[in-house]
Each structure stands twice: as structure tokens, then as C-alpha cells.
Scaffold this active site. Structure first.
Site, PDB file in Angstrom:
ATOM      1  CB  SER A 157      39.873  39.712  27.100  1.00 49.17           C
ATOM      2  OG  SER A 157      39.388  39.233  28.326  1.00 49.17           O
ATOM      3  CE  LYS A 160      40.462  41.732  31.111  1.00 51.71           C
ATOM      4  NZ  LYS A 160      39.757  40.583  30.536  1.00 51.71           N
ATOM      5  CB  SER A 212      43.422  38.614  29.708  1.00 51.27           C
ATOM      6  OG  SER A 212      42.197  39.025  29.149  1.00 51.27           O
ATOM      7  CE  LYS A 327      43.725  41.519  27.186  1.00 52.38           C
ATOM      8  NZ  LYS A 327      43.595  40.063  26.899  1.00 52.38           N
TER       9      LYS A 327
END
Length: 453
Positions: A157, A160, A212, A327
Site C-alpha cells: 500500500s 498509494k 489505506s 504510509k
């Protein structure tokens, strides 16, 4: 089960900078039991959430050894997959490995595959399980230290951040879109988008960056022309940034054919994202209200689903002094991935971790140790540079970074929010309250609690 963005959340307080703990918001303290049952915090929809059980015996773990990359095992491709997520669709050819740039982007030292350090700095902190990592200065673009900087790994993720760059520069954040069943069915972590729900693009970006949400990634991709078109735009943006180890396969970071990035590229992408004010704001946001969605008339007895509070799933935002945001990521093949930035004394550093594990300490704590270590470097200690956003690959010392809004710990509501680390405590407290309520109810029904007349 493949997942994305769920792991790397729990964090020990050890090795964290001293920071006065902020009390939990009154609203969250009051509604803690209800919100946990409803699953409103990031990553509780569509995921397997591990909760500690009192009295359970910990499983035996193998001895920890830091992964050795001196022989460049990931120079051309990520490690072999452990599942079938990267098998091409019938009729599609298997992607060939990306070319390896020569000379290495960022400087000759960054072509090395082991640990790369400037002279005279202390040894790397112990207990770092990440197979590849990079620490860079966000302002100057200088790479302070690295391990297998151009090694190719799966991003999970953390990719992203690349989707966010494309979306924030393309979409009207005030536009309202309607959630679909396809959004709700997204694989992996879901924030809780429902069919018929109405969401602004800014709320979708909050769900994407803070939580997320793969359902949010799908809703965003549909506005960018669909999944394939979005992946193509992400690949074009990676090429523009000179992130030549990076090839997205899915918008959300779920593993797919040809997926790869590198610690160096992930730092480059995050640095670019931090030039966008909305990204810098959202990555630094601790909690936000998220809309609910209406009852499904096709489901007998279904009721309207109320809105709820979402909380940022990056634990360093709450626990690390000067954290700017980051993140998390996880899939079975990528393992734990993480990118995070922090500021001390006007100096902003970014740390990227790829193919990490929770042993012997969790990835956010590994990142915290590496950041503390690198903040002590002298200003002239570095081993290379991040590229600029042109295709020249030259260093760009004049990049303008957006600043997130400052925290004010004295303001109501700007306080530490519950995360997955808090679940055992809240579940135990909730269980005690439920048991107490049952005892009182039984006492009342038996007549002993009624006033006799």
C-alpha cells in the site's frame, strides 16, 4: 489472504522520542466500545485483525538475522512470489523485468546493494529487519544512508502515495461521487464505503491516505478512467519522476504481474507527494468523520449505515516527536512496507522500509530508530541524491515542500486516538462493563433491586 495496508501499526514505546502523551478525545473515550464493535477504525473492514488473548502463549519465533543483500539478489526483480497473485491473466504475457539503469540513478554509491554509509557516522542501529531501506533529506534530496537502495521489491500500500499524486492533480476534491458495490467489494483493507453512499473526493482521499482503503482506491480509479487507465497513469508518473525501478500493477498496491519499486524510488515518490499541500495535510491528519451509506433495499431488514470516525493508521504520527506522516503497507509477498517523514530543527527526513518483518521489532519502531540515528548526522554526510521531477536524474535542492498544519496538544480533540494497539484494553474494559450490566439487570429482575412499598 492477500492484504494491503493493514500491518505495521502496533508500536512499542521503546526508542521513541520523548513526547508528552496527549489524552484521548472525549468523544472517542465515550464511544470507544461502540466504535470498536462497529469496526470504524482503519483496517477493520475486510481484514483479519489479530487481537491479543489473555493467557495465550506466544508462538516460538526463529532467531532474527538481518537480511544480507551484498550479492544483489534483488537487482533485477523482486524476490519470487509465494502465491499466485502475480500470475498473468489468461492470454497475457508475463512482464519482463525493468531495465537496470546504468550508471545508477542518484550517484555511483547507490549502485551498491549492501549497506551504504557516509564516512564517520555511527553503525546502523540494531534489530532492523527491513531488507532494503533509504533515509533521505526531503529538502535537499540528499540520500543520507541506505541498504540495497535500488533493490527491487513489492510496495504493497505504500504505492498509494503514487496514486495520490495522480489523483490530487486530476480530480476536483469537492465533487461528490456515489459509492458502488464494486467499491465495497474491493479486496483487502476497506475503510467502509457502501453502495449509495455519497462521498466527496477529499473524503475518498482521506480514506486512501489515512486508512489505506482499497475501496477508496477503486472509487478513485473509476474516476481516472478505470483500473487499467489508472495504472498506466501511475506508471507514467513514476517515469516522469525518474523512479525507474517502479512499475505499479494495481492502484491500491495489491500484488500483480510485474509489480515493483525500490527504497530509493519510494523516497522519490513520497518527496514528490509532499510538495502537494493536500497530501501533506491528509498524511498528517489524525482523525476525520466519514459518511455512512443507505440501507440496501435488496437485503431484508437492512438499515441505514451511519457515518463514523476514521483514524490515521500510522502509529508514528502519534508516538514520534516531529512526525509529518507516513504510509504503511502489507501483502503476503511484499511483507511489511513503510514510508514516513519527520522533522527536527527544520530538517526533514524521509525513511523507506521494504520487505521488513515484525521481528525482532515492528517496522515503525525500526523506522523510528533509523530516523533518530540519521538526525544526528552532520550536514555534509550523505551518499547520493534523489532525482528531480524531470527526466535528467539530477539532484534538485530547490524543491518546495508543503507543510502540514501544526499540532496543538492543548486544543480539545487534538489528542492521541485509539489504534489497533488499544484493542485488547478496550475489549477487556467493554467485557467488564457488559458483565457488570448483566449482574445489575439480574439483580433488578429478581426484585432485590426494586424499592419495597
Amino acid at each position: 489472504m492477500r492484504d494491503s495496508g493493514v500491518a505495521a501499526r502496533a508500536l512499542s514505546s521503546k526508542a521513541m522520542s520523548t513526547r508528552t502523551p496527549r489524552r484521548r478525545p472525549r468523544r472517542l473515550r465515550t464511544l470507544a466500545a461502540a466504535t470498536l464493535v462497529a469496526g470504524i477504525f482503519c483496517g477493520t473492514a475486510g481484514t483479519g485483525l489479530d487481537v491479543a488473548v489473555a493467557g495465550a502463549q506466544p508462538a516460538a519465533t526463529p532467531p532474527f538475522t538481518t537480511p544480507n543483500t551484498d550479492d544483489c539478489p534483488n537487482k533485477v526483480s523482486p524476490p519470487p512470489p509465494i502465491d499466485t497473485s502475480e500470475v498473468p491473466a489468461p492470454g497475457d504475457p508475463a512482464p519482463t523485468p525493468l531495465p537496470v539503469p546504468s550508471p545508477p540513478i542518484g550517484g555511483p554509491k547507490l549502485g551498491q546493494c549492501g549497506v551504504v554509509l557516509p564516512p564517520g557516522v555511527p553503525p546502523v542501529p540494531a534489530e532492523i529487519s527491513a531488507t532494503g531501506w533509504v533515509i533521505a533529506d526531503l529538502n535537499s534530496g540528499r540520500v543520507l544512508a541506505a541498504k540495497d537502495p535500488h533493490g527491487r521489491y513489492r510496495p504493497a500500500s505504500t504505492i498509494k502515495t503514487l496514486l495520490a499524486i495522480v489523483a490530487l492533480r486530476s480530480l476536483d476534491l469537492t465533487k461528490v461521487v456515489t459509492g458502488t458495490q464494486e467499491d465495497a467489494n474491493a479486496e483487502g483493507t476497506r475503510v467502509g464505503i457502501g453502495p449509495g453512499g455519497r462521498y466527496t473526493n477529499k473524503q475518498l482521499m482521506q480514506a486512501l491516505i489515512m486508512c489505506s482503503g482499497n475501496d477508496a482506491a477503486h472509487a478513485i480509479a473509476m474516476q481516472l478512467g478505470g483500473v487499467d487507465a489508472t495504472v498506466a497513469k501511475m506508471r507514467a508518473e513514476a517515469e516522469r519522476l525518474h523512479a525507474m525501478d517502479t512499475r505499479p500493477a494495481t492502484p491500491a498496491g495489491l500484488d500483480g504481474p510485474g509489480m515493483s519499486t525500490s527504497p530509493y524510488d519510494l523516497a522519490t515518490i513520497f518527496r514528490e507527494a509532499m510538495t502537494i499541500p493536500t497530501f501533506a495535510e491528509l498524511i498528517h491528519t489524525e482523525q476525520a468523520d466519514f459518511p455512512g451509506f443507505p440501507a440496501d433495499p435488496k437485503i431484508p431488514g437492512d438499515k441505514d449505515h451511519p457515518g463514523f470516525v476514521i483514524a490515521n493508521d500510522n502509529r508514528l504520527l502519534y508516538d514520534f516527536d516531529g512526525d509529518l506522516g507516513g504510509k504503511t503497507g502489507f501483502t503476503d509477498d511484499a511483507r511489511q512496507t513503510f514510508v514516513n517523514a519527520a522533522e527536527r530543527g527544520g530538517r526533514r527526513l524521509v525513511i523507506t522500509l521494504l520487505k521488513a518483518d515484525v521481528l525482532p521489532i515492528r517496522p515503525p519502531e525500526q523506522a523510528a530508530r533509523l530516523l533518530e540515528w540519521a538526525f544526528a548526522f552532520p550536514p555534509d554526510a550523505y551518499v547520493g541524491s534523489l532525482p528531480d521531477s524531470s527526466r535528467s536524474g539530477s539532484a534538485n535542492p530547490s524543491v518546495t515542500l508543503a507543510s502540514p498544519p501544526p499540532h496543538d496538544s492543548d486544543q480539545p480533540g487534538d489528542e492521541d486516538t485509539p489504534t489497533h494497539d488499544d484493542l485488547p484494553t478496550y475489549i477487556l474494559a467493554g467485557g467488564i462493563l457488559v458483565a457488570l450490566g448483566l449482574v445489575i439487570a439480574a439483580w433488578w429482575v429478581s426484585g432485590r433491586g426494586r424499592r419495597r412499598r
